[in-house]
Design a protein around this motif. Structure first.
Motif, PDB file in Angstrom:
ATOM      1  N   UNK A 182       0.882  -1.168   0.000  1.00 53.23           N
ATOM      2  CA  UNK A 182       0.000   0.000   0.000  1.00 53.23           C
ATOM      3  C   UNK A 182       0.919   1.217   0.000  1.00 53.23           C
ATOM      4  N   UNK A 183       0.427   2.348  -0.473  1.00 53.98           N
ATOM      5  CA  UNK A 183       1.250   3.555  -0.469  1.00 53.98           C
ATOM      6  C   UNK A 183       0.471   4.706   0.152  1.00 53.98           C
ATOM      7  N   UNK A 184       1.213   5.660   0.696  1.00 50.65           N
ATOM      8  CA  UNK A 184       0.573   6.855   1.239  1.00 50.65           C
ATOM      9  C   UNK A 184       1.497   8.058   1.110  1.00 50.65           C
ATOM     10  N   UNK A 185       0.891   9.224   1.067  1.00 51.93           N
ATOM     11  CA  UNK A 185       1.652  10.465   0.958  1.00 51.93           C
ATOM     12  C   UNK A 185       0.816  11.599   1.521  1.00 51.93           C
ATOM     13  N   UNK A 186       1.462  12.723   1.766  1.00 48.46           N
ATOM     14  CA  UNK A 186       0.790  13.903   2.318  1.00 48.46           C
ATOM     15  C   UNK A 186       1.120  15.115   1.462  1.00 48.46           C
ATOM     16  N   UNK A 187       0.074  15.838   1.081  1.00 54.34           N
ATOM     17  CA  UNK A 187       0.239  17.135   0.428  1.00 54.34           C
ATOM     18  C   UNK A 187      -0.063  18.213   1.459  1.00 54.34           C
ATOM     19  N   UNK A 188       0.949  18.977   1.810  1.00 55.10           N
ATOM     20  CA  UNK A 188       0.836  20.009   2.846  1.00 55.10           C
ATOM     21  C   UNK A 188       0.698  21.370   2.178  1.00 55.10           C
ATOM     22  N   UNK A 189      -0.330  22.097   2.573  1.00 57.53           N
ATOM     23  CA  UNK A 189      -0.547  23.429   1.990  1.00 57.53           C
ATOM     24  C   UNK A 189       0.477  24.444   2.492  1.00 57.53           C
ATOM     25  N   UNK A 190       1.126  24.098   3.633  1.00 55.95           N
ATOM     26  CA  UNK A 190       2.037  25.061   4.245  1.00 55.95           C
ATOM     27  C   UNK A 190       1.332  25.993   5.198  1.00 55.95           C
ATOM     28  N   UNK A 191       0.016  25.815   5.331  1.00 58.86           N
ATOM     29  CA  UNK A 191      -0.781  26.639   6.241  1.00 58.86           C
ATOM     30  C   UNK A 191      -1.463  25.727   7.254  1.00 58.86           C
ATOM     31  N   UNK A 192      -1.629  26.187   8.496  1.00 56.04           N
ATOM     32  CA  UNK A 192      -2.295  25.349   9.497  1.00 56.04           C
ATOM     33  C   UNK A 192      -3.748  25.094   9.120  1.00 56.04           C
ATOM     34  N   UNK A 193      -4.235  23.936   9.491  1.00 55.94           N
ATOM     35  CA  UNK A 193      -5.617  23.607   9.166  1.00 55.94           C
ATOM     36  C   UNK A 193      -5.889  22.138   9.378  1.00 55.94           C
ATOM     37  N   UNK A 194      -7.014  21.701   8.918  1.00 52.75           N
ATOM     38  CA  UNK A 194      -7.426  20.312   9.100  1.00 52.75           C
ATOM     39  C   UNK A 194      -6.871  19.430   7.981  1.00 52.75           C
ATOM     40  N   UNK A 195      -7.102  18.132   8.122  1.00 55.03           N
ATOM     41  CA  UNK A 195      -6.588  17.171   7.149  1.00 55.03           C
ATOM     42  C   UNK A 195      -7.727  16.384   6.532  1.00 55.03           C
ATOM     43  N   UNK A 196      -7.701  16.275   5.216  1.00 57.03           N
ATOM     44  CA  UNK A 196      -8.655  15.455   4.471  1.00 57.03           C
ATOM     45  C   UNK A 196      -7.941  14.187   3.999  1.00 57.03           C
ATOM     46  N   UNK A 197      -8.515  13.038   4.307  1.00 52.66           N
ATOM     47  CA  UNK A 197      -8.005  11.764   3.813  1.00 52.66           C
ATOM     48  C   UNK A 197      -8.771  11.360   2.561  1.00 52.66           C
ATOM     49  N   UNK A 198      -8.027  11.089   1.491  1.00 58.62           N
ATOM     50  CA  UNK A 198      -8.595  10.497   0.283  1.00 58.62           C
ATOM     51  C   UNK A 198      -8.065   9.074   0.201  1.00 58.62           C
TER      52      UNK A 198
END
Length: 381
Positions: free
Chosen positions: A54-70
């Protein structure tokens, strides 16, 4: 051809029948890395050959906030080549439908996820917080891929969209499922002396099977009720004149919130007691390497549900009904094991798990736009 469709076709063309996910995982990893993301691989312990990542990654906006899992799965069920009118591992469009194994379940959803992430990697100003992507193996088996991510403690999010193939509604709840093994004991004897000699375990098991399927279940206002299904009985020896002294029974139990394995075992033991088999049965949860999936339902007015339904209307001009599923999927793990509110919605089609499976291109594209709009609503800067 648009990139979203090119990726969909590419994924269909990769044979990723459950047990052989590595090529699909590598393809998705390469796509995500092209967006400048770091991709992590996850392997469950049984995969000693490292062929089922399985693979996973994170795209960070660089701004604080919540996280959406796709999240979605990259494996498919198998094929019977003799029953296919096209090559199941070569995507082909006929009369507005794209045929191929996984075209519906769920490589269209995976392609929509990839294109959603591509867009936001180029438009970080349009969201805050993070987008977490998980593309998992073994969903068509025992969901070992998702359970391994849970074990590695790498999935943390405030919302989740499971991109499974259901486009005409959004599922906000699923039943759970347990499997049980029962051994019913009898007494051996020569068949010619039966019934004066011996106690037939098959007959006793049949009585118990009928009693189990008559057991009550709890009810839920939307998921309705649980179910009992005696799926398999085995015992006796057709080549010997012996009264069967043991019978194996396999029981499937779909549950609604409030029902767990302990309650189910208690019910079956009480049923055995009532028909005089209390000390002649051994009832146990069927062992498996992955945990069983428990039932869940999130509130229909949860902000995630509201945002996705509004996004569907914004993109299609139509209303998206709410639904509840009588089966299980990895959404159960996201909701119960991880505690993340999850909706299940993605591009659909026809002949899921069957011959000549197909998906609809317009749904794949629409879902990408709906995912993007939902993220804008919930992760707005």
């Amino acid at each position: 051809m648009e990139k979203i469709f090119e990726r969909w076709y590419d994924l269909i063309n990769i044979n990723s029948v459950s047990g052989h996910e590595v090529d699909a995982a590598n393809y998705c990893a390469k796509v995500l890395e092209s967006f400048g993301l770091t991709v992590h691989y996850s392997y469950f312990p049984e995969d000693s050959a490292k062929e089922r990542p399985s693979i996973w990654t994170v795209l960070d906006s660089g701004k604080p906030g919540k996280t959406m899992l796709l999240i979605g799965h990259i494996d498919t069920v198998g094929v019977n080549l003799a029953n296919w009118k096209t090559d199941p591992f070569h995507a082909v469009e006929i009369d507005g439908k794209v045929y191929g194994r996984g075209s519906m379940d769920m490589k269209g959803g995976v392609s929509a996820i990839l294109s959603t992430v591509e867009y936001f990697s180029q438009h970080k100003d349009e969201f805050s917080g993070k987008i977490l992507v998980c593309l998992v193996a073994d969903e068509e088996g025992l969901s070992k891929g998702t359970y391994q991510l849970v074990a590695e403690d790498c999935v943390h999010a405030d919302y989740a969209i499971m991109a499974e193939c259901r486009y005409d509604n959004v599922a906000v709840g699923f039943r759970g499922r347990f499997s049980f093994e029962i051994t019913v004991k009898g007494k051996a004897g020569h068949a010619s002396r039966y019934p004066e000699v011996g106690e037939n375990a098959l007959v006793s098991a049949g009585r118990l099977a009928a009693a189990i399927e008559a057991l009550p279940t709890l009810t839920h206002p939307k998921l309705k009720h649980g179910t009992w299904c005696v799926r398999y009985l085995c015992g006796g020896n057709q080549n010997a004149l012996v009264v069967p002294d043991s019978c194996y029974m396999f029981v499937d139990r779909y549950v609604v919130p409030g029902e767990d394995e302990e309650l189910c075992i208690c019910q079956m033991q009480e049923a055995a007691d009532k028909i005089g088999l209390g000390n002649k049965v051994d009832i146990r949860l069927k062992p498996r390497n992955s945990p069983y999936m428990k039932s869940f339902a999130i509130e229909e007015d949860h902000e995630l549900v509201t945002a996705l339904r509004q996004s569907f209307t914004d993109i299609t001009g139509e209303n998206l009904p709410i639904d509840y599923d009588p089966s299980v999927c990895d959404s159960n793990i996201v909701a119960v094991s991880l505690g993340i509110p999850v909706v299940t919605f993605g591009p659909s089609g026809g002949n899921m798990h069957g011959d000549n499976e197909y998906g609809y291109p317009y749904q794949v594209k629409n879902c990408c736009e709906i995912y993007k709009e939902t993220i804008r609503k919930l992760l707005k800067p």
